[in-house]
Design an enzyme around this catalytic site. Structure first.
Site, PDB file in Angstrom:
ATOM      1  N   GLU A 108      -1.123  -8.927   3.527  1.00 60.99           N
ATOM      2  CA  GLU A 108      -0.819  -9.497   4.849  1.00 60.99           C
ATOM      3  C   GLU A 108      -2.061 -10.053   5.541  1.00 60.99           C
ATOM      4  O   GLU A 108      -1.966 -10.976   6.346  1.00 60.99           O
ATOM      5  CB  GLU A 108      -0.123  -8.460   5.747  1.00 60.99           C
ATOM      6  CG  GLU A 108      -0.936  -7.237   6.165  1.00 60.99           C
ATOM      7  CD  GLU A 108      -0.831  -6.066   5.189  1.00 60.99           C
ATOM      8  OE1 GLU A 108      -0.561  -6.310   4.000  1.00 60.99           O
ATOM      9  OE2 GLU A 108      -1.043  -4.909   5.611  1.00 60.99           O
ATOM     10  N   HIS A 131      -3.467  -4.919   0.644  1.00 62.04           N
ATOM     11  CA  HIS A 131      -2.829  -5.429   1.872  1.00 62.04           C
ATOM     12  C   HIS A 131      -2.856  -6.960   1.893  1.00 62.04           C
ATOM     13  O   HIS A 131      -3.743  -7.554   2.510  1.00 62.04           O
ATOM     14  CB  HIS A 131      -3.559  -4.894   3.104  1.00 62.04           C
ATOM     15  CG  HIS A 131      -3.332  -3.436   3.345  1.00 62.04           C
ATOM     16  ND1 HIS A 131      -2.236  -2.954   4.017  1.00 62.04           N
ATOM     17  CD2 HIS A 131      -4.055  -2.355   2.979  1.00 62.04           C
ATOM     18  CE1 HIS A 131      -2.295  -1.637   4.070  1.00 62.04           C
ATOM     19  NE2 HIS A 131      -3.395  -1.238   3.441  1.00 62.04           N
ATOM     20  N   CYS A 140       0.830  -1.199   0.000  1.00 70.34           N
ATOM     21  CA  CYS A 140       0.000   0.000   0.000  1.00 70.34           C
ATOM     22  C   CYS A 140       0.870   1.256   0.000  1.00 70.34           C
ATOM     23  O   CYS A 140       1.397   1.624  -1.037  1.00 70.34           O
ATOM     24  CB  CYS A 140      -0.987  -0.048   1.162  1.00 70.34           C
ATOM     25  SG  CYS A 140      -2.435   0.974   0.855  1.00 70.34           S
TER      26      CYS A 140
HETATM   27  N1  GLN Z   1      -1.848   6.891   2.920  1.00 74.10           N
HETATM   28  C1  GLN Z   1      -1.994   6.116   1.744  1.00 74.10           C
HETATM   29  C2  GLN Z   1      -3.381   6.236   1.141  1.00 74.10           C
HETATM   30  O1  GLN Z   1      -4.297   6.656   1.775  1.00 74.10           O
HETATM   31  C3  GLN Z   1      -1.666   4.654   1.999  1.00 74.10           C
HETATM   32  C4  GLN Z   1      -2.624   3.979   2.914  1.00 74.10           C
HETATM   33  C5  GLN Z   1      -2.123   2.659   3.437  1.00 74.10           C
HETATM   34  O2  GLN Z   1      -0.946   2.369   3.402  1.00 74.10           O
HETATM   35  N2  GLN Z   1      -3.028   1.848   3.966  1.00 74.10           N
HETATM   36  O3  GLN Z   1      -3.569   5.924  -0.020  1.00 74.10           O
END
Ligand code: GLN
Length: 544
Positions: A509, A507, A381
């Protein structure tokens, strides 16, 4: 009809109540009993999505896009199930629902009270999950510790359940802590007695007490708790601290907790089969060659902020028969001169999710270091966004490329808000959340890892790769290895000229399981384990 197990906590928090709940799930599932789980959180936030990781640790995202407590991650990993939004209930949700009903006129003429209106709403949530999951047993964990003001309505609700659904269908398990006094060298049961008294005061008599302790629990202590807390001797279950959380189901099974629960609830069960789990724990405890992974983040002081990432790495290390040596690197430390020395022994670098500008340049430095030194890199992400920023700075030969989250006047907004996110003012539950499909590009490292062409992965972010920069970055060597099926969103990217520099906008994970590591994590650790870094010795040639 489902049967219910309610798990409360006594004495102090953080004694592993969540792991105990998850382990009870493992034990029941090993006997072919279907289970679902619910976590009750007494805080007034609607969900933990707006809380700082320092306050709350990781926010776990379910497939259906709920932002939930990290305990749900343990439930999913231990029981190997996918939970939904119904599995996390907060006071914020309960009160919002009751007040919405009041405004709607559902209680016309009535005075709205904690008992019965709030407690009824809570019980509705128990039944809703039972209905939806059709599980034989629903395990419900009451967050916090008995005696907390916020937790009172939840405890009152679980007390009422015994009458509502019948005594034979409800079991109360209390998880407590036995402190050890060094001066007298003994474990003390008094705090446990007090917390059981507190439960009894509100009408709940626990059927089983699980005692966490850092020291072995003697028969005498067991007898004492049995006598003072009025539970049968075999229903006092010792749970000494173990070296890995995955050992807890085995410890509880050894103490015959499974049989006890089955007898108490009159469940039909098959023979327990935890053989694979046993095998896994034996492997985990065996000494083996380490694999050094640097986790670069800004919340590293609180390891729980990256709970699922750590577990996913652990599952992969186990798969490759390596012991995970996780080096927690603070991204702000990396920003300092010579900060990159913190990465000198890393065989792989992982940059997980996060929000806000603090520490971003340190993460960019980590991506730069990985690219230049050909160290395996895995971005999750924010970690992908950072990889794109770093690569764009190289490809465009400028220090300016950035995400508009960190610099809204950058001339090169390589990461930007989606048009549909622009007007969104409200912060709670408004990100791109939960499962979205991703089409993999044949021949890419990502496609190779998954071994399939279409996958669904969980998201939690507001910003995306800006397609205006697609061509220029691709000419410089970036491959967009996963896209949304309409081709509009970049979900995965990787570098051509690198052993393994792969990042995803989602994500992964959250989907990793102890016996089934996530394919991207598995391949990342696979490449990392063969990297030789500073101070490491190449394996000696074998001489017979
Ligand atoms: N801050 C970034 C976004 O909002 C990444 C978010 C994250 O890593 N979950 O896109």
């Amino acid at each position: 009809m489902s049967k219910y197990i309610f798990v409360t906590g006594g004495v102090v928090s953080s004694v592993g109540k969540g792991i105990t709940v998850a382990s009870i799930g493992t034990i029941l599932k090993s006997r072919q009993i279907s289970v679902s789980v619910q976590k009750l959180d007494p805080y007034l936030n609607v969900d933990p999505g707006t809380m700082s990781p320092y306050q709350h640790g990781e926010v776990f995202v379910t497939k259906d896009g709920a932002e939930t407590d990290l305990d749900l991650g343990n439930y999913e990993r231990f029981i190997d199930i996918n939970l939904t939004a119904e599995s996390n209930v907060t006071s914020g949700q309960i009160y919002s629902a009751v007040i919405a009903k009041e405004r709607h006129g559902d209680f016309l003429g009535g005075t709205i009270q904690v008992v019965p209106h709030v407690t009824s709403e809570i019980k509705e949530q128990f039944k809703k999950l039972a209905q939806k999951s059709q599980a034989e047993v629903v395990i419900i964990e009451v967050g916090g510790t008995v005696g907390d003001i916020e937790g009172q309505p939840f405890l009152e609700a679980i007390r009422q359940m015994r009458n509502d659904v019948g005594r034979e269908n409800v079991l109360f398990i209390h998880v407590t802590y036995l402190p050890y006094l060094t001066s007298t060298q003994e474990l003390k049961t008094k705090p446990t007695q007090h917390s059981v008294n507190e439960l009894r005061r509100i009408g709940i008599q626990p059927d089983i007490i699980v005692c966490r302790s850092d020291y072995p629990i003697s028969e005498g202590i067991r007898n004492k708790i049995s006598l003072f807390c009025d539970v049968e001797r075999q229903a006092v279950i010792p749970l000494p601290t173990v070296s890995t959380i995955y050992e807890v189901p085995l410890v509880l099974e050894e103490e015959e907790l499974g049989q006890l629960v089955i007898d108490e609830l009159g469940l039909k069960a098959s023979q327990s089969d935890l053989s694979q789990w046993h095998e896994m724990v034996t492997c985990l405890k065996e000494p083996c060659e380490p694999v050094n992974i640097a986790l670069v983040g800004k919340y590293v002081e609180l390891k729980d902020a990256y709970y699922s990432v750590r577990e996913a790495l652990q599952h992969s290390a186990l798969y490759h028969r390596r012991s995970l040596n996780l080096e927690w690197v603070h991204s702000e430390e990396l920003e300092k001169d010579y900060g990159e020395e913190l990465l000198s022994s890393a065989q792989g670098i992982i940059v997980p999710g996060g929000f806000g500008v603090r520490g971003i340049e340190g993460m960019v430095k980590a991506a730069n270091y990985a690219r230049n030194n050909k160290i395996p890199y895995f971005g999750l992400c924010l970690g992908m966004q950072v990889m794109v920023i770093e690569f764009a700075r190289y490809a465009l030969n400028s220090t300016k490329p950035n995400s508009t989250e960190f610099d809204d006047s950058t001339p090169y907004p390589v990461i930007d808000l989606l048009p549909e996110q622009r007007g969104t003012e409200s912060k709670g539950g408004t990100m791109r959340l939960g499962d979205y499909p991703c089409q993999l590009v044949p021949g890419s490292r990502a496609a190779q890892a998954y071994g399939q062409s279409l996958v669904n992965e969980r998201h939690r972010h507001r910003y995306e790769f800006n397609n205006e920069f697609c061509d220029i970055l691709s000419e410089a060597g970036m491959v967009y290895s996963g896209l949304s099926p309409d081709g509009r969103l970049v979900e995965l990217c990787e570098l051509v000229d690198h052993p393994w520099m792969v990042s995803c906008q989602f994500h992964p994970e959250f989907g990793s399981r102890p016996g089934r590591p996530h394919p991207l994590f598995r391949d990342f650790v696979n490449v990392a384990k063969d990297m030789l870094r500073e101070g490491a010795q190449p394996p000696l040639p074998f001489s017979p």
